[in-house]
Design a protein around this motif. Structure first.
Motif, PDB file in Angstrom:
ATOM      1  N   ARG A  48     -18.678  -3.488  -7.687  1.00 21.95           N
ATOM      2  CA  ARG A  48     -18.626  -3.106  -6.270  1.00 21.95           C
ATOM      3  C   ARG A  48     -18.367  -4.334  -5.397  1.00 21.95           C
ATOM      4  N   MET A  49     -18.979  -5.455  -5.738  1.00 20.31           N
ATOM      5  CA  MET A  49     -18.770  -6.686  -4.975  1.00 20.31           C
ATOM      6  C   MET A  49     -17.332  -7.165  -5.095  1.00 20.31           C
ATOM      7  N   GLU A  50     -16.784  -7.124  -6.288  1.00 13.06           N
ATOM      8  CA  GLU A  50     -15.387  -7.522  -6.496  1.00 13.06           C
ATOM      9  C   GLU A  50     -14.440  -6.615  -5.720  1.00 13.06           C
ATOM     10  N   THR A  51     -14.735  -5.325  -5.695  1.00  7.08           N
ATOM     11  CA  THR A  51     -13.910  -4.381  -4.938  1.00  7.08           C
ATOM     12  C   THR A  51     -13.962  -4.692  -3.454  1.00  7.08           C
ATOM     13  N   ALA A  52     -15.137  -4.998  -2.947  1.00 10.69           N
ATOM     14  CA  ALA A  52     -15.278  -5.348  -1.527  1.00 10.69           C
ATOM     15  C   ALA A  52     -14.495  -6.618  -1.204  1.00 10.69           C
ATOM     16  N   GLU A  53     -14.585  -7.616  -2.070  1.00 13.48           N
ATOM     17  CA  GLU A  53     -13.850  -8.865  -1.859  1.00 13.48           C
ATOM     18  C   GLU A  53     -12.349  -8.630  -1.896  1.00 13.48           C
ATOM     19  N   GLU A  54     -11.899  -7.801  -2.821  1.00 15.72           N
ATOM     20  CA  GLU A  54     -10.471  -7.486  -2.911  1.00 15.72           C
ATOM     21  C   GLU A  54     -10.012  -6.745  -1.655  1.00 15.72           C
ATOM     22  N   GLY A  55     -10.819  -5.817  -1.187  1.00 13.07           N
ATOM     23  CA  GLY A  55     -10.485  -5.088   0.044  1.00 13.07           C
ATOM     24  C   GLY A  55     -10.389  -6.021   1.236  1.00 13.07           C
ATOM     25  N   PHE A  56     -11.315  -6.957   1.347  1.00 12.29           N
ATOM     26  CA  PHE A  56     -11.276  -7.928   2.435  1.00 12.29           C
ATOM     27  C   PHE A  56     -10.009  -8.760   2.351  1.00 12.29           C
ATOM     28  N   SER A  57      -9.641  -9.154   1.148  1.00 10.27           N
ATOM     29  CA  SER A  57      -8.445  -9.965   0.956  1.00 10.27           C
ATOM     30  C   SER A  57      -7.184  -9.203   1.377  1.00 10.27           C
ATOM     31  N   VAL A  58      -7.098  -7.943   1.018  1.00  5.30           N
ATOM     32  CA  VAL A  58      -5.937  -7.128   1.388  1.00  5.30           C
ATOM     33  C   VAL A  58      -5.852  -6.977   2.902  1.00  5.30           C
ATOM     34  N   VAL A  59      -6.957  -6.651   3.532  1.00  3.53           N
ATOM     35  CA  VAL A  59      -6.970  -6.489   4.986  1.00  3.53           C
ATOM     36  C   VAL A  59      -6.618  -7.810   5.673  1.00  3.53           C
ATOM     37  N   THR A  60      -7.111  -8.912   5.151  1.00  5.45           N
ATOM     38  CA  THR A  60      -6.791 -10.228   5.703  1.00  5.45           C
ATOM     39  C   THR A  60      -5.294 -10.486   5.655  1.00  5.45           C
ATOM     40  N   LYS A  61      -4.674 -10.181   4.534  1.00  4.45           N
ATOM     41  CA  LYS A  61      -3.233 -10.402   4.385  1.00  4.45           C
ATOM     42  C   LYS A  61      -2.427  -9.519   5.337  1.00  4.45           C
ATOM     43  N   ILE A  62      -2.850  -8.296   5.521  1.00  2.00           N
ATOM     44  CA  ILE A  62      -2.170  -7.405   6.464  1.00  2.00           C
ATOM     45  C   ILE A  62      -2.311  -7.950   7.883  1.00  2.00           C
ATOM     46  N   PHE A  63      -3.516  -8.332   8.236  1.00  2.00           N
ATOM     47  CA  PHE A  63      -3.813  -8.878   9.554  1.00  2.00           C
ATOM     48  C   PHE A  63      -2.965 -10.120   9.828  1.00  2.00           C
ATOM     49  N   ALA A  64      -2.926 -11.042   8.868  1.00  2.00           N
ATOM     50  CA  ALA A  64      -2.147 -12.281   9.018  1.00  2.00           C
ATOM     51  C   ALA A  64      -0.658 -11.978   9.110  1.00  2.00           C
ATOM     52  N   SER A  65      -0.197 -11.013   8.352  1.00  2.00           N
ATOM     53  CA  SER A  65       1.218 -10.636   8.388  1.00  2.00           C
ATOM     54  C   SER A  65       1.587 -10.061   9.751  1.00  2.00           C
ATOM     55  N   LEU A  66       0.718  -9.236  10.304  1.00  2.00           N
ATOM     56  CA  LEU A  66       0.967  -8.674  11.639  1.00  2.00           C
ATOM     57  C   LEU A  66       1.079  -9.774  12.691  1.00  2.00           C
TER      58      LEU A  66
END
Length: 158
Positions: A48-66
């Protein structure tokens, strides 16, 4: 990630009923371990922790790309008052500065695996907005004719 926790138990319950508490942590959203004399702890599964970290990473990349695109940056800028209602006390330029700083901080935190600096940035900008929301305090902080009180010693005495 939702801040709701499925279970809360006293830390001593973990010591007495390890198997039951571990099962709850692994099967639910996690378990908040309440401690009397120290900061509470959170117990969850590694998956569950790894999934949360992966989700944060994906959202971060989307945010930075925007942020790299004018329309994306404009959209994020327009969303700031919805996400942080207190930004209405900041100038337009300060809101842009906050957006840039939070974006850079989130990207760095993703690389480090440490979210603490995100909270620090938000708290600092929120404190600025709080000061600006109080007209007397804002005037005192932005007054140009402030006398220098001189050097401050390491022990805090003037």
């Amino acid at each position: 990630m939702s801040t709701q926790i499925s279970d809360e138990v006293a830390f001593s319950d973990l010591l007495r009923r390890q198997r039951e508490v571990a099962y709850k942590a692994a099967r639910g959203k996690g378990v908040l371990l309440r401690r009397r004399d120290a900061e509470d702890l959170f117990l969850t599964s590694a998956a569950r922790m790894e999934t949360a970290e992966e989700g944060f990473s994906v959202v971060t990349k989307i945010f930075a790309s925007l942020m790299k695109e004018d329309d994306g940056a404009r959209t994020l800028l327009l969303a700031m008052p919805e996400v942080f209602p207190w930004v209405r006390y900041l100038s337009a330029e300060e809101v842009r500065e906050f957006l840039v700083e939070i974006t850079q901080t989130v990207r760095a935190c993703d690389e480090l695996g440490n979210l603490t600096p995100v909270a620090t940035v938000v708290k600092a900008w929120r404190s600025t907005a709080e000061a600006y929301a109080d007209p007397e305090l804002r005037d005192a902080l932005t007054e140009r004719d402030v006398d220098d009180a001189g050097p401050v010693s390491p022990d805090g005495d003037l």
